[in-house]
Design a protein around this motif. Structure first.
Motif: not given
Ligand SMILES: [Zn+2]
Length: 385
Positions: A98, A101, A140, A184-185
């Motif tokens: 994404h 992130e 994203r 990820h975040t």
């Molecule tokens: Zn993500």
């Protein structure tokens, strides 16, 4: 050896610079190459991908073509391969599937370029930015009809643009690996406590998840098309690490994740000088009864009473939702349905009905005692957050 490293000349799409990213690593491998050519590399194998090969004891920074822009220019992702002189597992570390992130990007870059890998057993495949178009746009999704790269794995030749990109990444840099960690975040406007998501029914995934040493592990195989699920199904046991929020470098979380990576590399024998880390306490959530996303039942402005990583009691008010006039009759109070830990929480304090407010996971009594003991003694450190 340099003949094995692809250059602009050897491929129109890919470029690589041997050891260009880290002069320290380069010197270390050059120096030991003389001494250990016959013994040290015994059993170690080159890492090969479409376009090149990195021999034991070598590292390479590659810009690898996965697509083309509207102008016909290559879309290239940065890849660093560090092939240790000694045999061992091949581990991938990936981030920014994404594009906005960012925390994981710094984790992967620091492992690849700041750490000493002169005694590495095995190979590290570092993919700091997989979704390059999304990264450039700070979005994203792939900014091509908003496709989600992390629902497009393992990808397919001759399919959509997203699946073709996923296929290039997957076949060249994921499938050759033995285990992986994908960073990820939270989605923009929310934040996550650092935690692992992993299919705990898979023995090796469980081993990676435990080794990463986060306090919270959320079980489950993950949605179809995610890198961790598809890699695991393809025989590359993989976990996801969720940490913090989009559009930020959050130093404390990055440091905590680096501890996790070091611990995974120790667990799998890649870095034999370091030890496997124990987080002090751990909660593994394997059923839906033990976790819930609390959603807003009213639109409005949210006054959140707790941050990520907070412990809330059954029935405690987590937040209130009010209208612009703060009218008493319209105040909606949202209470915790059980005692638990706030793993994810919104940061942007506005909601429509149905929008998520926070992600709550249940805590057993023993875990809660361990957590409170840690917070009592180490309140200022707050490694959790
Ligand atoms: Zn993500």
């Amino acid at each position: 050896m340099s003949g094995e490293i692809p250059t602009d000349e050897s491929s129109q799409e890919e470029t690589a610079t041997a050891s260009a990213g880290s002069s320290a690593a380069s010197e270390a491998s050059d120096a030991s190459a003389d001494a250990t050519t016959t013994e040290g590399t015994a059993g170690a194998e080159p890492f090969t991908y479409d376009g090149g090969s990195i021999a034991p004891g070598e590292s390479a920074n590659i810009r690898y073509g996965i697509s083309e822009t509207y102008l016909g220019d290559p879309v290239r992702i940065p890849v660093t391969i560090i092939n240790g002189e000694r045999p061992g597992p091949t581990v991938f570390l990936s981030a920014a599937a994404h594009g906005d992130e960012l925390n994981g990007i710094e984790v992967v870059r620091e492992v690849a370029h700041d750490w000493d890998h002169s005694k590495l057993h095995g190979t590290l495949v570092c993919l700091p930015v997989m979704n390059v178009p999304g990264f450039l746009a700070q979005e994203r999704y792939l900014p091509i009809y908003d496709r989600d790269l992390n629902r497009s794995f393992p990808g397919r030749q001759g399919s959509t643009s997203a699946r073709r990109m996923a296929h290039r990444i997957f076949t060249n840099f994921i499938e050759p690996c033995d285990v992986g960690v994908d960073f990820h975040t939270s989605t923009r406007g929310r934040t996550n406590m650092l935690h692992v998501r992993a299919n705990m029914n898979d023995e090796t995934v469980r081993r990676v998840a435990h080794a990463f040493s986060s306090n919270v592990i959320i079980g489950g195989e993950g949605p179809s098309g995610t890198l961790r699920r598809e890699a695991t199904e393809a025989g590359v046991p993989t976990i996801t690490v969720e940490m913090g929020e989009a559009h930020r470098f959050q130093r404390r979380l990055i440091d905590r994740a680096l501890t996790g990576v070091a611990s995974v590399l120790a667990e799998f024998g890649c870095h034999r000088d370091s030890a496997v880390h124990w987080p002090g306490w751990r909660v593994v959530i394997d059923s839906d009864d033990e976790k819930t996303w609390l959603r807003a039942d009213a639109g409005g402005i949210v006054d959140m009473k707790h941050g990520r990583g907070a412990l809330v009691e059954d029935g405690e008010i987590i937040c209130t939702i009010t209208n612009p006039f703060k009218e008493e009759d319209d105040i909606v109070e949202v209470a915790a349905p059980f005692t638990g830990l706030i793993v994810g929480v919104l940061e942007n304090p506005v909601v429509y009905p149905g929008n998520p407010l926070c992600h709550l996971v249940g805590l057993k009594h023993e875990t809660r005692v361990a957590l409170e003991r840690e917070r009592g003694t180490e309140r200022s450190r707050s490694e959790l957050r």
